[in-house]
Scaffold this active site. Structure first.
Site, PDB file in Angstrom:
ATOM      1  N   LYS A  69     -18.583  40.926  34.734  1.00 11.76           N
ATOM      2  CA  LYS A  69     -17.854  42.182  34.565  1.00 11.76           C
ATOM      3  C   LYS A  69     -18.697  43.327  34.012  1.00 11.76           C
ATOM      4  O   LYS A  69     -18.390  44.500  34.258  1.00 11.76           O
ATOM      5  CB  LYS A  69     -16.646  41.954  33.649  1.00 11.76           C
ATOM      6  CG  LYS A  69     -15.534  41.112  34.245  1.00 11.76           C
ATOM      7  CD  LYS A  69     -14.736  41.902  35.274  1.00 11.76           C
ATOM      8  CE  LYS A  69     -13.463  41.180  35.675  1.00 11.76           C
ATOM      9  NZ  LYS A  69     -12.659  41.968  36.627  1.00 11.76           N
ATOM     10  N   SER A  85      -7.646  41.053  30.638  1.00 12.75           N
ATOM     11  CA  SER A  85      -7.326  39.825  29.909  1.00 12.75           C
ATOM     12  C   SER A  85      -8.503  39.362  29.063  1.00 12.75           C
ATOM     13  O   SER A  85      -8.362  38.446  28.257  1.00 12.75           O
ATOM     14  CB  SER A  85      -6.931  38.708  30.889  1.00 12.75           C
ATOM     15  OG  SER A  85      -8.024  38.377  31.719  1.00 12.75           O
ATOM     16  N   GLU A 125      -9.012  31.073  44.633  1.00 11.53           N
ATOM     17  CA  GLU A 125      -7.958  31.372  43.665  1.00 11.53           C
ATOM     18  C   GLU A 125      -7.379  30.082  43.097  1.00 11.53           C
ATOM     19  O   GLU A 125      -7.418  29.038  43.763  1.00 11.53           O
ATOM     20  CB  GLU A 125      -6.813  32.134  44.337  1.00 11.53           C
ATOM     21  CG  GLU A 125      -7.149  33.527  44.806  1.00 11.53           C
ATOM     22  CD  GLU A 125      -5.930  34.227  45.381  1.00 11.53           C
ATOM     23  OE1 GLU A 125      -5.504  35.246  44.803  1.00 11.53           O
ATOM     24  OE2 GLU A 125      -5.402  33.759  46.419  1.00 11.53           O
ATOM     25  N   GLY A 158      -1.825  31.034  41.458  1.00 11.53           N
ATOM     26  CA  GLY A 158      -1.956  32.480  41.632  1.00 11.53           C
ATOM     27  C   GLY A 158      -2.608  32.827  42.949  1.00 11.53           C
ATOM     28  O   GLY A 158      -3.723  33.340  42.993  1.00 11.53           O
ATOM     29  N   ASP A 170      -2.049  35.105  45.239  1.00 17.22           N
ATOM     30  CA  ASP A 170      -1.600  36.389  45.760  1.00 17.22           C
ATOM     31  C   ASP A 170      -2.534  36.948  46.835  1.00 17.22           C
ATOM     32  O   ASP A 170      -2.081  37.532  47.828  1.00 17.22           O
ATOM     33  CB  ASP A 170      -1.444  37.420  44.624  1.00 17.22           C
ATOM     34  CG  ASP A 170      -2.695  37.553  43.787  1.00 17.22           C
ATOM     35  OD1 ASP A 170      -3.045  36.581  43.097  1.00 17.22           O
ATOM     36  OD2 ASP A 170      -3.335  38.613  43.822  1.00 17.22           O
ATOM     37  N   SER A 198     -18.781  32.782  37.671  1.00 18.62           N
ATOM     38  CA  SER A 198     -18.577  34.174  37.257  1.00 18.62           C
ATOM     39  C   SER A 198     -18.536  34.429  35.761  1.00 18.62           C
ATOM     40  O   SER A 198     -18.655  35.581  35.342  1.00 18.62           O
ATOM     41  CB  SER A 198     -17.295  34.728  37.901  1.00 18.62           C
ATOM     42  OG  SER A 198     -16.173  33.939  37.537  1.00 18.62           O
TER      43      SER A 198
END
Length: 322
Positions: A56, A81, A207, A211, A213, A307
């Site tokens: 990130k 989060s 995923e 979750g 989506d 990650s």
């Protein structure tokens, strides 16, 4: 006429120049044991060794460093989060400004403490009953701050894509690239870089089963909202993909694989015992998909983005001790 993509390969290249000497160029690990287990040459890009312990920082710094001087001086806002929260906090500190971060009340303690340790002010909310996007936008407007979202921003996406760019510069052509998917910024940036360098590469997002989506959205051809997932992969506990990230991913991502919490834990344990690295649940999902045979096509040479590694010792021991 075809509309220009929201993020181009040149944007990823520009981000790489901006991040040079600021972000870490993280190592790529190999393991004969892992290769034998999955039947392929595997290259693991270790973003757990990135600043703040996750990929990130790449996107947060790339976006923050491009703000006009006057806006940067007023400060930055974000919602996250945990990993993007830390990334924005550190980016703000590096750039000589301040950050206010909206975090869920149940965010991992280690991530909250690290965010505060980088100097950010933390405001909490209930992720199951409140809309963090609306809250974050209101907070930024009220205080006159520049809002840097965790994934749905071209400069953030371009910054995240530098992880895949570095990986492919080191490994050369790969048959597949497997990437964790939360809001979709990492896989969007990674796919932008990977497809530009090697058009035949297969990009697979991963995923948690609870979750899915992005998988549902790609299957339907439009963004789908699911209930806020309850999964150990807290960084991927999102109800809907981003608008910009979905526009990129529906064009460039070849498939979405799903993994269960037990498979994530197995990957965390393998990474610890055989690769000698610590991965948080969200950071281990791409490795989990490969180890569990969740890819539809068997690649000969495959890259995996690990990650992040932001998990405290107590939680890590609790998970792998299951």
């Amino acid at each position: 006429m075809t509309a220009a993509p929201p993020v181009a390969f040149s944007d990823v290249q520009d981000a790489a120049v901006r991040l040079d000497g600021i972000a870490h160029r993280t190592p790529v690990l190999t393991s004969r044991t892992l290769d034998a287990l999955v039947g392929a040459e595997v290259y693991v890009k270790c973003e757990n060794f990135q600043r703040v312990g996750a990929f990130k920082f790449r996107g947060a710094y790339n976006a923050a460093s491009r703000l006009p001087a006057g806006q940067l001086a007023r400060g930055i806002a974000a919602y996250s989060s945990g990993n993007h929260a830390q990334a924005v906090a550190l980016a703000a500190r590096e750039l000589g400004t301040t950050a206010v971060v909206l975090m869920p009340e149940d965010a991992p303690r280690a991530k909250r403490e690290a965010t505060a340790g980088y100097g950010a002010e933390i405001v909490t909310y209930d992720r199951y009953t409140q809309d963090r996007t609306a809250l974050g936008e209101a907070l930024a407007e009220e205080r006159g701050l520049a809002l840097i979202p965790p994934y749905d921003h071209p400069h953030v996406i371009a910054g995240q894509g530098t992880a895949a760019l570095e990986l492919l510069e080191e490994t050369g052509a790969l048959d597949a690239l497997v990437v964790p998917v939360g809001g979709g910024g990492l896989v969007a940036g990674s796919a932008t870089a990977a497809k530009a360098l090697h058009p035949g590469i297969r990009v697979v997002g991963v995923e948690p089963e609870a979750g899915d989506d992005t998988k549902r959205s790609l299957d339907r051809g439009e963004r789908v909202t699911v209930p806020v997932p309850r999964t150990i992969a807290d960084g991927q506990a999102l109800p809907t993909p981003g608008e910009i990230t979905f526009a990129v991913n529906r064009r460039l991502v070849d498939a979405i694989a799903l993994v269960g919490d037990d498979e994530i834990v197995a990957a965390m344990r393998f990474a610890f015992e055989r690769l000698k690295i610590v991965l948080e649940p969200s950071g281990a999902t791409a490795l989990a998909a490969l180890m569990a045979g969740r890819l539809e096509h068997r690649p000969r040479r495959v890259g995996v983005i690990a990650s992040g590694g932001n998990v405290d010792a107590r939680r890590f021991a609790e998970l792998i001790g299951r």
